[in-house]
Design a protein around this motif. Structure first.
Motif, PDB file in Angstrom:
ATOM      1  N   VAL A 109     -45.437  47.124  20.051  1.00 32.34           N
ATOM      2  CA  VAL A 109     -46.405  46.138  20.867  1.00 32.34           C
ATOM      3  C   VAL A 109     -47.477  45.759  19.826  1.00 32.34           C
ATOM      4  CG1 VAL A 109     -45.738  46.751  23.252  1.00 32.34           C
ATOM      5  CG2 VAL A 109     -47.941  47.660  22.112  1.00 32.34           C
ATOM      6  N   VAL A 110     -47.948  46.258  18.944  1.00 31.06           N
ATOM      7  CA  VAL A 110     -49.109  45.961  18.047  1.00 31.06           C
ATOM      8  C   VAL A 110     -48.519  45.039  16.660  1.00 31.06           C
ATOM      9  CG1 VAL A 110     -50.456  47.532  18.702  1.00 31.06           C
ATOM     10  CG2 VAL A 110     -49.563  47.944  16.635  1.00 31.06           C
ATOM     11  N   ALA A 111     -47.103  45.122  16.572  1.00 30.64           N
ATOM     12  CA  ALA A 111     -46.728  44.630  15.267  1.00 30.64           C
ATOM     13  C   ALA A 111     -46.863  43.072  15.282  1.00 30.64           C
ATOM     14  CB  ALA A 111     -45.019  44.852  15.275  1.00 30.64           C
ATOM     15  N   ASP A 112     -46.970  42.460  16.180  1.00 32.44           N
ATOM     16  CA  ASP A 112     -47.152  40.841  16.216  1.00 32.44           C
ATOM     17  C   ASP A 112     -47.686  40.446  17.341  1.00 32.44           C
ATOM     18  OD1 ASP A 112     -46.980  38.336  15.648  1.00 32.44           O
ATOM     19  OD2 ASP A 112     -45.115  38.025  14.784  1.00 32.44           O
ATOM     20  N   VAL A 113     -48.932  40.904  17.620  1.00 36.54           N
ATOM     21  CA  VAL A 113     -49.671  40.389  18.867  1.00 36.54           C
ATOM     22  C   VAL A 113     -49.724  38.584  19.087  1.00 36.54           C
ATOM     23  CG1 VAL A 113     -51.918  40.493  20.126  1.00 36.54           C
ATOM     24  CG2 VAL A 113     -50.914  42.380  18.853  1.00 36.54           C
ATOM     25  N   TRP A 114     -49.803  37.917  17.897  1.00 34.72           N
ATOM     26  CA  TRP A 114     -49.943  36.520  18.003  1.00 34.72           C
ATOM     27  C   TRP A 114     -48.782  36.085  18.619  1.00 34.72           C
ATOM     28  CZ3 TRP A 114     -53.812  33.361  18.646  1.00 34.72           C
ATOM     29  CH2 TRP A 114     -53.665  32.031  18.313  1.00 34.72           C
ATOM     30  N   ALA A 115     -47.482  36.435  18.113  1.00 29.35           N
ATOM     31  CA  ALA A 115     -46.329  36.124  18.596  1.00 29.35           C
ATOM     32  C   ALA A 115     -46.082  36.148  20.193  1.00 29.35           C
ATOM     33  CB  ALA A 115     -45.223  36.528  17.762  1.00 29.35           C
ATOM     34  N   LEU A 116     -46.635  37.347  20.494  1.00 27.92           N
ATOM     35  CA  LEU A 116     -46.222  37.560  21.870  1.00 27.92           C
ATOM     36  C   LEU A 116     -47.299  36.786  22.901  1.00 27.92           C
ATOM     37  CD1 LEU A 116     -46.373  41.333  21.755  1.00 27.92           C
ATOM     38  CD2 LEU A 116     -44.407  39.837  22.455  1.00 27.92           C
ATOM     39  N   ILE A 117     -48.504  36.357  22.312  1.00 24.18           N
ATOM     40  CA  ILE A 117     -49.383  35.566  23.065  1.00 24.18           C
ATOM     41  C   ILE A 117     -48.673  34.099  23.100  1.00 24.18           C
ATOM     42  CG2 ILE A 117     -51.469  34.229  22.685  1.00 24.18           C
ATOM     43  CD1 ILE A 117     -52.761  36.822  21.469  1.00 24.18           C
ATOM     44  N   ASN A 118     -48.013  33.856  22.036  1.00 18.09           N
ATOM     45  CA  ASN A 118     -47.541  32.441  21.866  1.00 18.09           C
ATOM     46  C   ASN A 118     -46.160  32.283  22.864  1.00 18.09           C
ATOM     47  OD1 ASN A 118     -47.901  30.231  20.055  1.00 18.09           O
ATOM     48  ND2 ASN A 118     -48.453  31.652  18.562  1.00 18.09           N
ATOM     49  N   GLU A 119     -45.599  33.386  23.221  1.00 19.97           N
ATOM     50  CA  GLU A 119     -44.700  33.304  24.155  1.00 19.97           C
ATOM     51  C   GLU A 119     -45.203  33.343  25.282  1.00 19.97           C
ATOM     52  OE1 GLU A 119     -42.120  36.785  23.464  1.00 19.97           O
ATOM     53  OE2 GLU A 119     -41.917  36.333  21.462  1.00 19.97           O
ATOM     54  N   GLY A 120     -46.459  33.488  25.865  1.00 22.68           N
ATOM     55  CA  GLY A 120     -46.987  33.085  27.148  1.00 22.68           C
ATOM     56  C   GLY A 120     -46.890  34.564  27.799  1.00 22.68           C
TER      57      GLY A 120
END
Length: 562
Positions: A109-120
């Motif tokens: 879950v810490v690998a790409d935080v910004w991508a997960l935020i971008n997914e809403g």
């Protein structure tokens, strides 16, 4: 019962037949249909096909029947399925965490935080990060978990929680053996702290960014196997964030220097850091009246961000593009950009962007003459900015609300708003906001008959706008100077001429306002032909733009003028 237990392991989420098969380690297909027919399972159509779920009471009942070992095994199978088959790192992380494989969950879950935020999915991510405790994962990974928490809390503008998480990450990293301490992670912590604090404590933000740059510079000078390109990218991100802070301080030369230095460090190609730098550079250019360069930066950022799937940066670039469209008189297109950006901000849960876009809509409604809706939007923006700790935005929203109150004839109310905005702007050292504030205060003073005070205020506004090379602001302040000089019985022609010279190619709406005010001055002096020419030009521009209130006012004046 086995199938119902497997669905219960989904923890309230819905899962496909394949997910349930994986959790059960058997084929559940023959059982799913009759369970659905008896309303023990809910069925919906999802992105992966038919998805099965349970009502909360049923889910809790079957989950509680499972023993600890059985739960761990089923969650492990679920985590493996979501990681390898559906590539859903959050669902995989949730199941690995429940399987007590905490380090595996954290790494995912810490690998790409910004991508997960971008997914809403920031809310889902936040909940999962908060489940990971000290003692479950090693110190190096715990640094990354706290960095991720800081990112998510900052996205929600939970400033205290974000700062605590980043402080914890900083302290944990400092205690690591030097051999395992990462300058990249130190740089990320410093950058995130700078980004968090720039709205309320810009000088402190710069201190953090400079510390990050020092760490990266030291690592570049003494390479230890780490790729130089990674370190340079971190340096670029720090320079770009520093440029953003300098922009908020009104130090545009320093802002451009930092932004250009950051962009120059990046290799060719589509990168999120490049997209961010271009947005900030575009903002500075537009504030200085270099609209063509600014718009080009926004468009490049949009193109890069769309290719990356980085919708939050697309949102930011399109919002700023909308602001420039507003300035250039493309109000219909500007409104469309703002509404699109606001809708996306609401779907992604970005309240910071919602506050900023609401301000832009309020300004546009003010120009259109829709004062009731403008007042609601601007008041909402002020309240949201205060709640979220967006202090520089509070200044801008208060100043814009004061402009509306002046148009409504409420000079004293406008004055109170501007006094508060000036105090906060000085506290934040937001010099770029002072020309507009002082211009508003000069208009208040003029409305109350204090022409000497008005003159001093507008001279300060003009001097600072010249120093900062803010041509649009300089043009608007010159118009106010013309009004003040006219009220004092002095020659105002030069002030009005300079205002039009600066604004005609930059801002057709403000140019029309200058023509209208100069026309009224000339009309009062009996120069009817020259006055009528200016007023006709202003009225035509107002009508074309959609400024219906000012268009009607000019039309009424012309109707009374032979």
């Amino acid at each position: 019962q086995s199938v119902m237990a497997a669905v219960a392991v989904l923890l309230g989420h819905r899962g496909t037949r394949h997910a349930i098969d994986a959790i059960l380690a058997a084929d559940a297909w023959a059982t799913l249909a009759p369970l659905s027919d008896r309303c023990l399972l809910t069925v919906t159509q999802g992105a992966q096909g038919r998805e099965y779920g349970q009502h909360a009471i049923i889910q809790a009942f079957y989950y509680e029947q499972l023993g600890r070992r059985q739960r761990r095994e089923m969650h492990h199978r679920a985590g493996t399925y979501y990681e390898t088959e559906e590539r859903d790192v959050l669902k995989a992380g949730l199941h690995f965490q429940r399987a007590e494989e905490h380090e595996r969950a954290a790494q995912l879950v810490v690998a790409d935080v910004w991508a997960l935020i971008n997914e809403g999915r920031a809310g889902f991510l936040r909940g999962l990060l908060e489940q990971l405790k000290e003692g479950q994962i090693d110190s190096e990974l715990l640094v990354r978990v706290n960095i991720a928490r800081g990112q998510v809390y900052a996205f929600y503008r939970d400033i205290q929680a974000a700062r605590q998480a980043l402080d914890t990450a900083y302290a944990l990293q400092a205690r690591l053996p030097e051999a395992t301490r990462s300058p990249v992670e130190q740089a990320i912590i410093c950058r995130l702290m700078g980004e968090l604090l720039k709205f309320e404590a810009p000088q402190e933000a710069l201190g953090w960014l400079n510390e990050g740059l020092a760490a990266v510079s030291a690592a570049l000078a003494n390479p230890t196997g780490m790729r130089q390109s990674v370190l340079k990218s971190q340096a670029a991100a720090l320079h770009i964030e520093a440029g953003s802070v300098y922009s908020k301080l009104g130090e545009f030369l320093n802002a451009i220097r930092e932004l250009e230095q950051g962009l120059a460090l990046l290799p060719d190609g589509n990168m999120a850091i490049r997209a961010a730098g271009l947005i900030n550079l575009g903002i500075v250019y537009c504030r200085q009246g270099r609209a063509t360069q600014g718009v080009a930066c926004f468009q490049q950022s949009i193109e890069i961000s769309q290719k990356l799937g980085d919708m939050l940066r697309v949102l930011s670039a399109r919002h700023n593009l909308g602001i420039q469209m507003d300035v250039e008189g493309q109000w219909g297109a500007a409104s469309q950009e703002h509404r699109w950006a606001l809708d996306l901000a609401e779907r992604l849960g970005s309240r910071k962007h919602q506050a900023q876009i609401t301000l832009s809509l309020g300004i546009l409604e003010t120009k259109r003459g829709n004062y009731d809706s403008a007042g609601e939007l601007l008041a909402t923006s002020v309240a949201m900015a205060r709640e979220l700790g967006l202090q520089d935005h509070v200044v801008a929203a208060q100043s814009s609300l004061a402009q509306l109150r002046l148009r409504q004839g409420a000079a004293e109310a406008a004055g109170e708003l501007l006094v508060a905005a000036e105090a906060l702007a000085k506290e934040l050292e937001a010099r770029d906001q002072l020309p507009e504030i002082w211009r508003g205060q000069a208009e208040v003073a003029l409305a109350l008959g204090a022409t000497d005070g008005a003159l001093k205020l507008i001279e300060r506004s003009i001097d600072l706008a010249r120093e900062l090379e803010m041509k649009p602001d300089l043009g608007m302040s010159q118009c106010m100077l013309g009004q003040i000089l006219s009220a004092r019985g002095e020659d105002a022609r030069g002030a009005f001429e300079e205002s039009l010279l600066l604004l005609r190619s930059q801002d057709p709406y403000e140019a029309a306002r200058t023509e209208a005010r100069w026309g009224l001055v000339l009309l009062g002096r009996g120069e009817r032909d020259a006055a009528r020419e200016l007023l006709v030009g202003a009225g035509t521009a107002f009508q074309k733009l959609g400024a219906h209130r000012e268009s009607a006012e000019v039309e009424a004046i012309l109707g009374r003028t032979p």
